[in-house]
Motif scaffolding. Structure first.
Motif, PDB file in Angstrom:
ATOM      1  N   LEU A   1      33.807  40.921  14.354  1.00 32.63           N
ATOM      2  CA  LEU A   1      33.245  40.720  15.872  1.00 32.63           C
ATOM      3  C   LEU A   1      32.157  41.532  16.225  1.00 32.63           C
ATOM      4  O   LEU A   1      32.050  42.440  15.573  1.00 32.63           O
ATOM      5  N   ALA A   2      31.163  41.195  17.294  1.00 32.35           N
ATOM      6  CA  ALA A   2      30.377  41.871  17.617  1.00 32.35           C
ATOM      7  C   ALA A   2      30.742  43.085  18.201  1.00 32.35           C
ATOM      8  O   ALA A   2      31.914  43.269  19.050  1.00 32.35           O
ATOM      9  N   ALA A   3      29.878  44.189  18.558  1.00 29.71           N
ATOM     10  CA  ALA A   3      30.446  45.414  19.163  1.00 29.71           C
ATOM     11  C   ALA A   3      30.798  45.217  20.484  1.00 29.71           C
ATOM     12  O   ALA A   3      31.877  46.082  20.867  1.00 29.71           O
ATOM     13  N   GLY A   4      30.277  44.167  21.386  1.00 31.20           N
ATOM     14  CA  GLY A   4      30.741  43.917  22.736  1.00 31.20           C
ATOM     15  C   GLY A   4      32.139  43.445  22.867  1.00 31.20           C
ATOM     16  O   GLY A   4      32.810  43.557  24.158  1.00 31.20           O
TER      17      GLY A   4
ATOM     18  N   ALA B   1      43.804  47.323  15.033  1.00 33.77           N
ATOM     19  CA  ALA B   1      42.692  48.444  14.665  1.00 33.77           C
ATOM     20  C   ALA B   1      41.251  47.802  14.679  1.00 33.77           C
ATOM     21  O   ALA B   1      41.239  46.527  14.690  1.00 33.77           O
ATOM     22  N   ALA B   2      40.417  48.758  14.521  1.00 35.28           N
ATOM     23  CA  ALA B   2      39.002  48.386  14.558  1.00 35.28           C
ATOM     24  C   ALA B   2      38.127  49.622  14.064  1.00 35.28           C
ATOM     25  O   ALA B   2      38.453  50.904  14.349  1.00 35.28           O
ATOM     26  N   GLU B   3      37.228  49.004  13.271  1.00 37.66           N
ATOM     27  CA  GLU B   3      36.129  50.013  12.872  1.00 37.66           C
ATOM     28  C   GLU B   3      34.800  49.611  13.289  1.00 37.66           C
ATOM     29  O   GLU B   3      34.567  48.336  13.427  1.00 37.66           O
ATOM     30  N   PHE B   4      33.982  50.576  13.539  1.00 39.65           N
ATOM     31  CA  PHE B   4      32.766  50.212  14.159  1.00 39.65           C
ATOM     32  C   PHE B   4      31.629  50.943  13.143  1.00 39.65           C
ATOM     33  O   PHE B   4      31.154  50.939  12.203  1.00 39.65           O
ATOM     34  N   VAL B   5      31.212  52.148  13.649  1.00 38.08           N
ATOM     35  CA  VAL B   5      30.370  52.941  13.044  1.00 38.08           C
ATOM     36  C   VAL B   5      30.847  54.408  12.878  1.00 38.08           C
ATOM     37  O   VAL B   5      31.252  54.719  11.683  1.00 38.08           O
ATOM     38  N   GLY B   6      30.693  55.340  13.867  1.00 40.42           N
ATOM     39  CA  GLY B   6      31.135  56.657  13.493  1.00 40.42           C
ATOM     40  C   GLY B   6      31.536  57.371  14.982  1.00 40.42           C
ATOM     41  O   GLY B   6      31.402  56.591  16.035  1.00 40.42           O
TER      42      GLY B   6
ATOM     43  N   LEU C   1      32.157  53.132  22.817  1.00 37.07           N
ATOM     44  CA  LEU C   1      32.913  51.866  22.951  1.00 37.07           C
ATOM     45  C   LEU C   1      34.363  52.324  23.633  1.00 37.07           C
ATOM     46  O   LEU C   1      35.074  51.440  23.898  1.00 37.07           O
ATOM     47  N   GLY C   2      34.759  53.500  23.660  1.00 39.86           N
ATOM     48  CA  GLY C   2      35.762  53.728  24.351  1.00 39.86           C
ATOM     49  C   GLY C   2      37.131  53.634  23.507  1.00 39.86           C
ATOM     50  O   GLY C   2      38.427  53.342  23.961  1.00 39.86           O
TER      51      GLY C   2
END
Length: 362
Positions: free
Chosen positions: A195-198, A211-216, A223-224
């Motif tokens: 998924l995109a960040a938004g 669960a979700a991973e994004f950056v750090g 992103l909350g």
């Protein structure tokens, strides 16, 4: 170091009053390009690299080469950057190359693969190990020219609604995860989605993700994600080095005057260094805030890490058996990784271990 100081040090001759480099000063070519990011403006470090690049290029060319920057979705969908650059909708795009593994798994190497090199090693591979030349052989088949444009350092393993005590806890878990990591963890029972960040927060909030991973810490805090999934795991072994890619339409790149190519190369290098420095400065502070506000910091269980390594090795062998390009790049990168890691152990790893021990004792 300020942009003008950097560009001057890089040999582009930028002075306070303009540009002294003859190839630029004498040029009458005026170019206006559009650059779209995969990321929203709220992620000011990763999106901000595009603005740093744009300003540096403008300054070095006395505003003759202008790059207008657009955020995710303003012209094309955030995960369609490659398509938009290929077909000329925009001249340039900034994205994670691994978002496009559906086209070819070889796209993963522009960002990073599970258990690949760390950040410094990957930069060495790009610039002095022949990695970017090898990638550009591949990207050319998609009418793209590639310049590394930023990196986040080693990423976190993501946010989970429940505690992960062993690899068995991944069974049936729905997780937002990028690149080949989803293919690896799928072998351990995880259900991956990209998924995109938004879209991440809403999907977690609605329960379509566990669960979700994004950056750090710095970006994840924005992103909350901690509000919904409090368990924060490390390390993101699939992104020991998470690099970002600047894709340029190949025809447009070939049309650029040599001086402008040089400026773009140098500006991309500056923007990349600036992004990593920002993350290294911002992540420690953000992590302390997250933990103070209730985030539960956890290390991934050892059995999960060990099984993931085995799964990644098996996956790469399977892909390589049917994809010669993937195998060629993988073999090249792994040979470089294996060559440099002994030095990393002697240098950075031993020094970092020493410092962590010394700080704990005082």
């Amino acid at each position: 170091m300020k942009r003008r100081e950097f560009m001057k040090a890089a040999g582009l001759g930028v002075a306070a009053s303009g540009v002294a480099m003859p190839a630029i000063a004498q040029s009458t070519t005026t170019i206006n390009w559009r650059l779209q990011s995969s990321y929203p403006t709220s992620l000011d470090t990763i999106y901000g690299a595009c603005r740093v690049l744009s300003q540096a290029v403008a300054e070095a060319t006395d505003n003759k080469f202008k790059i207008q920057v657009f955020a995710a979705g303003e012209i094309i969908p955030p995960l369609s950057i490659v398509d938009g650059v290929q077909n000329g909708t925009v001249e340039m795009g900034h994205t994670g190359s691994y978002f496009y593994i559906g086209k070819d798994p070889s796209f993963a190497f522009g960002t990073g693969i599970p258990f690949g090199p760390n950040t410094r090693q990957q930069q060495a591979w790009f610039y002095h190990g022949g990695g970017n030349d090898l990638l550009n052989e591949f990207y050319a088949t998609y009418k793209l020219y590639h310049l590394p444009l930023g990196g986040t350092g080693t990423q976190m393993g993501g946010w989970f609604r429940k505690e992960i005590k062993s690899k068995a806890d991944l069974a049936g878990l729905k997780m937002r995860i990028g690149g080949l990591a989803g293919n690896v963890l799928q072998r351990l029972g995880l259900v991956p989605t990209q998924l995109a960040a938004g879209d991440i927060y809403t999907s977690l909030e609605r329960g379509t993700l566990d669960a979700a991973e994004f950056v750090g810490p710095f970006d994840d805090e924005k992103l909350g994600l901690a509000k919904i999934a409090p368990y924060y795991y490390y390390p993101g072994f699939w992104e020991g080095a998470a690099s970002l890619s600047l894709f340029v339409n190949l025809d447009k790149w070939n049309e650029l005057p040599p001086g402008y190519k040089s400026v773009l190369n140098t500006a991309a290098g500056y923007a990349a260094a600036d992004m990593l420095a920002k993350y290294d400065a911002q992540n420690p502070v953000a992590l302390r805030r997250l933990v103070a506000n209730g985030a539960q910091l956890r290390a991934f269980p050892q059995d999960l890490l060990q099984e993931s390594y085995k799964a990644a090795t098996a996956l790469y062998a399977e892909i390589g058996a049917s994809n010669p390009t993937f195998k060629k790049i993988l073999d090249h990168q792994m040979a470089f990784r294996n060559q440099v890691y002994p030095w990393t152990q002697i240098s950075d790893f031993s020094y970092d271990s020493l410092m962590l021990l010394a700080m704990r004792q005082n």
